[in-house]
Enzyme design. Structure first.
Site, short mmCIF file in Angstrom:
data_model
loop_
_atom_site.label_atom_id
_atom_site.label_comp_id
_atom_site.label_asym_id
_atom_site.label_seq_id
_atom_site.Cartn_x
_atom_site.Cartn_y
_atom_site.Cartn_z
N CYS A 1 0.82 -1.22 0.00
CA CYS A 1 0.00 0.00 0.00
C CYS A 1 0.85 1.27 0.00
O CYS A 1 0.54 2.24 -0.70
CB CYS A 1 -0.97 0.00 1.18
SG CYS A 1 -0.24 -0.37 2.77
N HIS B 1 -1.81 6.92 4.50
CA HIS B 1 -0.36 6.80 4.61
C HIS B 1 0.28 8.06 4.02
O HIS B 1 -0.02 8.44 2.89
CB HIS B 1 0.16 5.58 3.85
CG HIS B 1 -0.14 4.27 4.51
ND1 HIS B 1 -0.77 4.17 5.74
CD2 HIS B 1 0.13 2.99 4.11
CE1 HIS B 1 -0.88 2.87 6.06
NE2 HIS B 1 -0.35 2.15 5.10
#
Length: 350
Positions: free
Chosen positions: A149, A242
């Site tokens: 990811c 993130h």
């Protein structure tokens, strides 16, 4: 047009749930089967899942969960995998050997030189590997992987800068949401009011996977780009999102125009945008001029979570810096898997 029929492994996890939700109104992909752990086989989806995505889509509520055995997936066009890494390799290979096309978000085989690791805007061309994959491996089906990811998010703004970053050292610090560890990955007591300055395996994965995505296909294999990066990965107490602080150490001879870099990032488009694919963001990279951006609370949901936001782009003391933010469950996982299937269909691989 006839819809692509897909099944989903790991359908009750966080990424699996996100895929279920994203596929519920898809124009040409139909989710027809869901699978999860052996203990859940035969249960209705709504009984088997701890749903965290609002309302469970009506078209999946009453689906009975099936096993991961090829026999239970013989009548679908593509198998999507959101399996835990420790289970994925054996299950996915069994399906591929039985003739299924598997597009997987799990880590096994990501770095295999004959398995494409696809971030669709960056390296859709790597899908050509599937032409030789079957003959070299003796597989009846195909295996395509999506990146970690964080690598999926950070690689997008690095793509327009490929020529620069393959010649210079990168220092990257990632601030990663709790959801990156899965629904049960971290206890409340370990992360509440806390920051954990280490995430096992992340610091090695990120530059390797970015190097593979930015590499070139030669003689039926991917020749990775050389990425000289030092990564520090930190877990922070937010649910989703993130962030990465990327510093590129420049040479005295580098003539960097910050405004030109901003334009290159903001104008970046690729095949998914040119073909107007349903999950593709209209603008994959959003450039923020506000010094206080990007922020998860403000920027994560832009382009339905499929865009990456970049801010604080500047050059000082021979260092080009940018701050990058993306949705780890959508751009980093569920959405990238679905977009990969869309590209494969567009290019005739499915």
């Amino acid at each position: 047009m006839d819809k692509l029929k897909v099944s989903l492994l790991g359908s009750t996890g966080m990424v699996g749930q996100k895929m279920v939700k994203m596929l519920s109104n898809h124009p040409f992909i139909e989710l027809t089967k869901v699978s999860a752990s052996p203990a859940k086989i035969g249960k209705k989806y709504e009984e088997a899942v701890k749903w965290v995505e609002g309302e469970i889509p009506e078209n999946v509520k009453d689906m009975r969960l099936v096993s991961t055995e090829p026999e239970d997936h013989k009548d679908v066009d593509v198998v999507l995998s959101a399996l835990p890494n420790e289970l994925a390799e054996d299950i996915e290979l069994k399906l591929v050997r039985a003739g299924k096309i598997v597009v997987s978000n799990a880590s096994p085989y990501r770095m295999d030189p004959e398995v494409p690791l696809i971030n669709p805007e960056i390296n859709w061309q790597h899908l050509e590997l599937v032409k030789t994959q079957q003959s070299k491996r003796g597989w009846k089906g195909l295996l395509v992987k999506n990146p970690n990811c964080t690598a999926a998010i950070m690689s997008l703004p690095l793509k327009p800068l490929t020529e620069l970053i393959t010649q210079r050292k990168i220092i990257m610090t990632t601030l990663q949401a709790v959801s990156g560890a899965g629904y049960n990955g971290l206890s409340f007591m370990s992360i509440y009011n806390n920051i954990i300055p280490y995430i096992k395996g992340e610091e090695e994965k990120i530059p390797k996977e970015i190097g593979k995505m930015l590499g070139q296909v030669q003689d039926g294999q991917i020749l990775n780009a050389k990425i000289n990066a030092r990564v520090t990965s930190i877990r922070v107490p937010i649910k989703v999102g993130h962030m990465g602080v990327i510093n590129i150490l420049l040479d005295e001879s580098d003539k960097i125009d910050v405004e030109e870099i901003k334009r290159e990032l903001a104008n970046f488009k690729s095949l998914p945008q040119e073909k107007n694919l349903p999950t593709a963001p209209k603008k994959p990279i959003i450039v923020n001029e506000d010094e206080s951006r990007p922020q998860p609370e403000i920027d994560l949901k832009i382009e339905n979570g499929m865009a990456v936001s970049v801010g604080r782009i500047s050059v000082e003391n021979n260092v080009l810096r940018m701050v990058v933010l993306g949705d780890n469950l959508v751009r980093g996982a569920a959405g990238i898997t679905i977009l990969t299937v869309e590209v494969m269909k567009e290019l005739g691989y499915i």
